[in-house]
Motif scaffolding. Sequence first.
Motif, PDB file in Angstrom:
ATOM      1  N   GLY A   1     -69.385 -22.817  22.483  1.00 53.34           N
ATOM      2  CA  GLY A   1     -68.370 -23.678  23.069  1.00 53.34           C
ATOM      3  C   GLY A   1     -67.902 -24.746  22.096  1.00 53.34           C
ATOM      4  O   GLY A   1     -67.689 -25.894  22.470  1.00 53.34           O
ATOM      5  N   VAL A   2     -67.681 -24.360  20.851  1.00 53.04           N
ATOM      6  CA  VAL A   2     -67.272 -25.304  19.802  1.00 53.04           C
ATOM      7  C   VAL A   2     -65.983 -26.032  20.182  1.00 53.04           C
ATOM      8  O   VAL A   2     -65.859 -27.242  20.029  1.00 53.04           O
ATOM      9  N   ARG A   3     -65.024 -25.282  20.756  1.00 58.51           N
ATOM     10  CA  ARG A   3     -63.722 -25.894  21.085  1.00 58.51           C
ATOM     11  C   ARG A   3     -63.794 -26.853  22.264  1.00 58.51           C
ATOM     12  O   ARG A   3     -62.885 -27.641  22.495  1.00 58.51           O
TER      13      ARG A   3
ATOM     14  N   LYS B   1     -59.679 -19.163  31.210  1.00 54.15           N
ATOM     15  CA  LYS B   1     -60.888 -19.321  30.389  1.00 54.15           C
ATOM     16  C   LYS B   1     -61.073 -20.786  30.042  1.00 54.15           C
ATOM     17  O   LYS B   1     -60.158 -21.411  29.506  1.00 54.15           O
TER      18      LYS B   1
ATOM     19  N   PRO C   1     -71.039 -11.906  28.934  1.00 51.95           N
ATOM     20  CA  PRO C   1     -71.305 -12.625  27.691  1.00 51.95           C
ATOM     21  C   PRO C   1     -71.259 -14.135  27.947  1.00 51.95           C
ATOM     22  O   PRO C   1     -70.248 -14.657  28.406  1.00 51.95           O
TER      23      PRO C   1
ATOM     24  N   LYS D   1     -71.615 -23.563  26.003  1.00 47.18           N
ATOM     25  CA  LYS D   1     -70.560 -23.690  27.027  1.00 47.18           C
ATOM     26  C   LYS D   1     -70.976 -23.213  28.411  1.00 47.18           C
ATOM     27  O   LYS D   1     -70.665 -23.866  29.411  1.00 47.18           O
TER      28      LYS D   1
ATOM     29  N   ALA E   1     -73.259 -16.343  25.668  1.00 42.35           N
ATOM     30  CA  ALA E   1     -74.092 -16.860  24.575  1.00 42.35           C
ATOM     31  C   ALA E   1     -73.327 -17.737  23.590  1.00 42.35           C
ATOM     32  O   ALA E   1     -73.887 -18.173  22.595  1.00 42.35           O
TER      33      ALA E   1
ATOM     34  N   SER F   1     -73.077  -9.834  21.772  1.00 41.13           N
ATOM     35  CA  SER F   1     -73.630 -10.228  23.072  1.00 41.13           C
ATOM     36  C   SER F   1     -73.344  -9.152  24.117  1.00 41.13           C
ATOM     37  O   SER F   1     -74.217  -8.792  24.913  1.00 41.13           O
TER      38      SER F   1
END
Length: 240
Positions: free
Chosen positions: A27-29, A219, A22, A36, A24, A97
């Motif tokens: 990457g907001v954070r 991560k 996955p 991302k 897709a 995803s």
Amino acid sequence: MYADRDVTAQLNARGDVAVVVPAAGAGVRLGPGAPKALRLLDGEPLLVHAVRRLAAAPSVRMIVVAAPPADVDAVHALLAPVAPVTVVPGGAERQESVAAALAVVPDEVAIVLVHDAARCLTPPSVVERVAAAVRSGADAVIPVLPVVDTIKEVAADDTVLGTVDRSVLRAVQTPQGFRASVLRAAHRAAADLHTDDAGAVEKLGRPVLCVPGSDLALKITRPIDLALATHLLALPDPDA
Ligand code: CTP
Ligand code: MG
């Protein structure tokens, strides 16, 4: 006359593992910027780092990436020199995803691993460890680390309710490995969103086995993780 040799990196045709990646998410954070998986770490997209390490694991015979829908062609072009990959459009949630990528894994592949593109420095040895545990008979396998911080349970008003026994807790990473039929059944049965695929297997009432994870399988979530990963890249190869 002879045909040109294919210069693209090869996967092991005799491997028994498909890896679903996955990739897709937005990457907001991580803050504003490209999706991302396409952000750069030491000059290369996170997804390239991730796929290169997956392709180096001898058990892997197929890699399916769920890419941001607008970037499917770009991701295919980006990864072609790294490894033979199938790229599908991802969905609005991670679970969608994973489902989209799982849908193109052929039925004859017995073992499926699900691996976040965001855990892009995960060493091939972790991939092999998870795959080996599934091959040995486990339905579902997760790489884990002990929890190092003291963990408190806290009320809505920020007062502490109690201290959780840390010795029974584990932080969970990817790749998570599954007998393919078990992962398919878990996804079919999942009514709610789950953050990890092993969680869906747990809901089926099936056992999930832990194996050791790796500090390198962190991560990339916040900007500080990207900074940390830049330094981790400079460390000696843990599998060398
Ligand atoms: N992912 C995905 N499809 C989504 C959401 C997430 O394929 N709709 C992937 C991400 O690309 C990532 C992995 O799932 O490789 C783990 O998700 P996470 O770390 O939460 O990534 P993002 O969702 O991109 O980050 P954020 O939650 O900060 O937006
Ligand atoms: Mg997310």
